[in-house]
Enzyme design. Structure first.
Site, mmCIF file in Angstrom:
data_model
loop_
_atom_site.group_PDB
_atom_site.id
_atom_site.type_symbol
_atom_site.label_atom_id
_atom_site.label_comp_id
_atom_site.label_asym_id
_atom_site.label_seq_id
_atom_site.Cartn_x
_atom_site.Cartn_y
_atom_site.Cartn_z
ATOM 1 N N THR B 44 -0.702 -0.582 11.978
ATOM 2 C CA THR B 44 -0.245 -1.654 11.096
ATOM 3 C C THR B 44 1.176 -1.384 10.605
ATOM 4 O O THR B 44 1.993 -2.302 10.485
ATOM 5 C CB THR B 44 -1.205 -1.758 9.891
ATOM 6 O OG1 THR B 44 -2.510 -2.032 10.382
ATOM 7 C CG2 THR B 44 -0.770 -2.849 8.935
ATOM 8 N N HIS B 47 3.684 -2.511 13.098
ATOM 9 C CA HIS B 47 3.922 -3.953 13.049
ATOM 10 C C HIS B 47 4.920 -4.296 11.935
ATOM 11 O O HIS B 47 5.788 -5.147 12.104
ATOM 12 C CB HIS B 47 2.609 -4.707 12.802
ATOM 13 C CG HIS B 47 1.647 -4.652 13.954
ATOM 14 N ND1 HIS B 47 1.886 -5.273 15.144
ATOM 15 C CD2 HIS B 47 0.454 -4.022 14.093
ATOM 16 C CE1 HIS B 47 0.865 -5.048 15.977
ATOM 17 N NE2 HIS B 47 -0.008 -4.282 15.366
ATOM 18 N N CYS B 100 -15.934 -11.072 -6.832
ATOM 19 C CA CYS B 100 -16.277 -12.172 -5.921
ATOM 20 C C CYS B 100 -17.686 -11.943 -5.364
ATOM 21 O O CYS B 100 -18.251 -10.858 -5.483
ATOM 22 C CB CYS B 100 -15.246 -12.285 -4.796
ATOM 23 S SG CYS B 100 -15.391 -11.027 -3.513
#
Lengths: 346, 346, 346, 346
Positions: B44, B47, B100
């Site tokens: 990552t 990227h 959540c």
């Protein structure tokens, strides 16, 4: 081929066994005839030998005993597709009906019409045995006979250890007879973080250590609870694999189980016993699984995988060899608690 | 303690990173301040360094990058109960909301409000990082820093390998970047019967062999399908662990999957691609599992268990060390395909 | 707002309760203050009222009792994000730590630091109660108070019934107190083929029939074994949901369980008891699950789904209403075995 | 009994079918001869009628077609224990080998030697069919023939709906052909909180509503995404049951799936297609299950349970009746999209 063979037989209702000449069994269209290369003695055989209440209530003399068997297929019925004549096979001892709802839903291990060789019908402490073809599991031709003979019993260990999720978990095995010893090895092979084991035989405690137990304890002489709590930072174990059937071991095992833990029960208790249901199961949100026989045939595939990959080495298990004729000595050795598996050769 | 620290920062929208002096972060009541001992570079991060479409669409400069981090707790907010100041911790990179429905049902790994350090907010290629206390996982003080720094990334391997049932199964790992390499090791540790691995880097193919693969193959140059079919008696594999995201590897992996097989998918594809849905999933009755991050916090407990028991040895993984200032060299090394993990030290 | 409120209090170690004026509780930063609209009486409350051994060993007087509560949020601490002031909430009675390994792996229902309102700390038979915000579950504003007050208790039924696979299965519910009655309704709603129920109160046997039981039986006066065998073509039941805690019901339930069956245990036994471990669990390959509290918070979501879809109708459950001051009458009604739930209103 | 019977036959490679006189089949020792009472037309039969690529690659003319069949056992082989002559049976269309590893581990639905009646060997659009005894499932004698004929097809619906956990969940069914319609009914029966359904035929959209869908939508003309989001408070669905095989429906279904959701796939796509793997499976942590045939024989037990309890009413499904001779009209009706199941009577 001769018509008669030698066999170890429970001829009458009562203790003991005897060697007899009996007819070589004939086979049905879906059966194979197996020339026995080796058999081994199970705890169940001891019950039959000693003729305890369970044996008296179930076993119908005269009967050839023995259910842990390997050998060579020497004949097969017209409808048999596999195995082939010449194959070296280990036997699954539970002959199932294939038609009851359990058999038809992948639960043959609880088939309601199961007939167990050496218990409900003639078994394999003999030169030959006839059995349903699907019960004859082909081995590589070069598999050592000391390993081939153990497949059935090993399957109990595999079934028990695979019932829970042991991966990265701390596991207690209570009872280190041969199945318990194999269970220790399986638990290690499938990713248990640590395996603790107990037994009431010093010989087996040592054996458990050799099979891979991180901590092997005498169930009575060693301070088991303290040792396991210390080894687990006070937390207890994630999984209990109960192989002894001893109420004291069951109670100790559940006491050491963490909340949310899993328990697989293979050990057979001597009878009903008092148990602290609330604290051991309900409040602890335990998941308790009764284990019976082997998953047919998933357990056999799983066991095969463990052996062929080298993850489990069963070679130390058979510690004593006898000729079939020496069955009395063999049973005495098995009763002593100072053996692994005891093997008989026809 | 000084007010300023050095940090590797994506300062503007575009390729590259720079070293800057930035304020040492302040902490909230439920956060800890961690003095970074080491960080490692993830795909990552490449990227973000290269500023591809994904990075441009998600990362908000200026931002301190880096999300694989270990260090020492040097301060903590008023409400923090654990960890303590002085603890040596590894960081979980996903900061979740706890409120959540996913967080409230043990599925924090798919929290709809997740913020990722080094991606959505300041990360750990720096001298200090502030993070929610629950994201700081205490290590033994003597855990080698080269292992501590890998915990987060190791968790991806653990999450993937634990998603399927590998016990006594034949497993194919497609993609042997660092997570794939660790996955090979985990698969072995939790009972896979055999592990086959593929990659397009020879270096990583060799590395996979050292991490325990029974068969490691170059995905293009080696006849993968033939080799795996031969190794599996023509049957194919029971489980596919897909770590590459390459459509060709995904297709090859599913082709080699047995009916009823399991697939865990961690690799991220470059975009939508054409796939033979019928033969690869429907007719085959495959079970396909998308894997995202780590189970919070179950994966951390599982990974800890594997490391502490010695079942998995992560010490070969870090192959290159750099100072934080040498970040450009470090990223070049990580891009080469000729490395394991690359570690940065402030 | 006044400083004092009325509350039902266990003031000293011994039987009985009394109405008292006590200070309105203050809240912590992560808590809400709830103005109680209704509370209901649980079996646990009876134990506390009667001051049996369990109560004496756990409950620390003086303490406000009551743990089944709904009401309105009238104040909240600085860190609370949800619920909002004005929300109509039902309370989860187990206040958990969020930091122990169980809480951190989605198993808050077995949190090792749980504190139960009305048992370990002040509860809700009062005008106000302070509780962690995460324990206050928002309801639709128009949910009838007679249903809102039952959410916690309903969660026990949901947790139990969801633990096993009931789909197209024959299910026996032993014990039809309020939780058992709700379990009958849940079992029907999630696809049980047939639900059989037993209790020792004629009133509750009738009630079970109204809640959807295909066959409701008096556990002593009716020939339960014969009736269930007849209803199941001699096979017995696939699933046992044990809500009574009575050793005789447990034994009867396991006797009627098919091989391979599932058992979920919520009922609390009066103490250890003798049990036929071999035949009831081991040989039968039963799967036995201890059930504790509610899955936090999965059970709440599941229960909400059943109610909002209309699959379960809880409106018949509350059969008696009393003012908080009439608590003695309310407890007497609840003890009679001739009631559903008994509701108290401040 | 005569020697010849009438049968609907694919006589040559090419479109269409013809009615022929063919010999009544003879039975093997493990087979039964069934006098057909009714058969119904499946989508697979349409492919064979039209002779598309799939049919051309698999079906070997000349062959009697038809695989959804019920009838009376009129003869049985010597080894058959069940069913008995005179039994009214529905047929499982997959004739499996019982000896491959899949069959031996309870996964007969993916038997590697499966032969499908009406596809790989003679089927049941005829007066008689011979089939393995285990494939003949006994029905109550008074089960309406319109329901008995659907058992096989109903099993697809049961297998699909039981693959996921629907309890208290919101479920989307894409594709409302007969199997999709039955899936809607099953989902309701086993506890789905809400069932949403789509199809491209208005007739079937209406039919889905009658089978219990809370919301039935035209896949193209109605704003499906908006309607489902509105119905789910913006959250999307927990479970997708994909029965259409249409890439657009698959894409729409996955787009509406919540993170952590489950997908069961029965629909067969026209070929490989482009799919957003990352967002639909990986990042979403979806669990995707290919569904093939019926679990043998678990699905049959489950389906039986749903029908006998009254939880699922299949009586509206058969909308058209034809004589076997009218097969061309029957196929035209089935192709129109304006029918439920179409039944043929010899």
């Amino acid at each position: 081929m001769a018509d008669m063979m030698k066999a170890v037989v429970k001829s009458t209702a009562g203790p003991g066994l005897e060697m007899r000449e009996v007819p070589i069994p004939t086979i049905q269209p879906d059966e194979v005839l197996v020339k026995v290369r080796a058999a081994s003695i199970c705890g169940t055989d001891l019950h039959i030998y000693n003729w305890d209440n369970w044996a008296a209530s179930r076993v119908p003399p005269p009967i050839v005993v023995g259910h842990e068997v390997c050998g060579e297929v020497v004949d097969r019925g017209a409808m048999v597709k596999t195995p082939e004549v010449g194959d070296f096979v280990s036997l699954e001892s539970h002959v199932i009906c294939n038609t009851c709802p359990y058999c038809r839903t992948g639960q043959g291990h609880i088939c309601e019409n199961t007939r167990l060789i050496g218990v409900d019908r003639d078994g394999g402490f003999a030169e030959y045995i006839a059995i349903a073809a699907q019960n004859a599991w082909p081995n590589p031709p070069d598999l050592p006979v000391e390993i081939a003979v153990l497949q059935e019993n090993f399957g109990n260990a595999v079934h028990t250890a695979f019932a829970a999720d042991l991966r990265a978990k701390k596991v207690l095995v209570t009872g280190c007879g041969p199945v318990g010893l194999m269970t220790v090895a399986v638990a290690r092979a499938i990713g248990a973080r640590a395996v603790y084991a107990t037994d009431i035989s010093r010989y087996r405690v040592e054996f458990a250590r050799r099979m891979g137990a991180d901590l092997a304890m005498h169930a009575v002489d060693d301070p088991v609870v303290d040792l396991v709590r210390e080894a687990t930072d006070g937390e207890g174990v994630d999984v209990l694999l109960e192989m002894s059937g001893a109420p004291s071991a069951i109670d100790q095992g559940f006491s050491l189980l963490k909340p949310g833990g899993e328990v697989a029960l293979l050990g057979v208790a001597p009878g009903p016993f008092e148990f602290d249901w609330n604290h051991h199961i309900v409040f602890k949100a335990a998941r308790v699984l009764g284990i019976s026989g082997r998953r047919l045939w998933q357990t056999w595939y799983q066991g095969r995988g463990l052996i062929r990959s080298g993850a489990v080495d069963l070679s130390p298990l058979v510690t004593h060899h006898f000729k079939l004729e020496e069955f009395d000595q063999a049973f005495a050795t098995m009763s002593s608690g100072e053996s692994g598996k005891v093997m008989l050769t026809p």
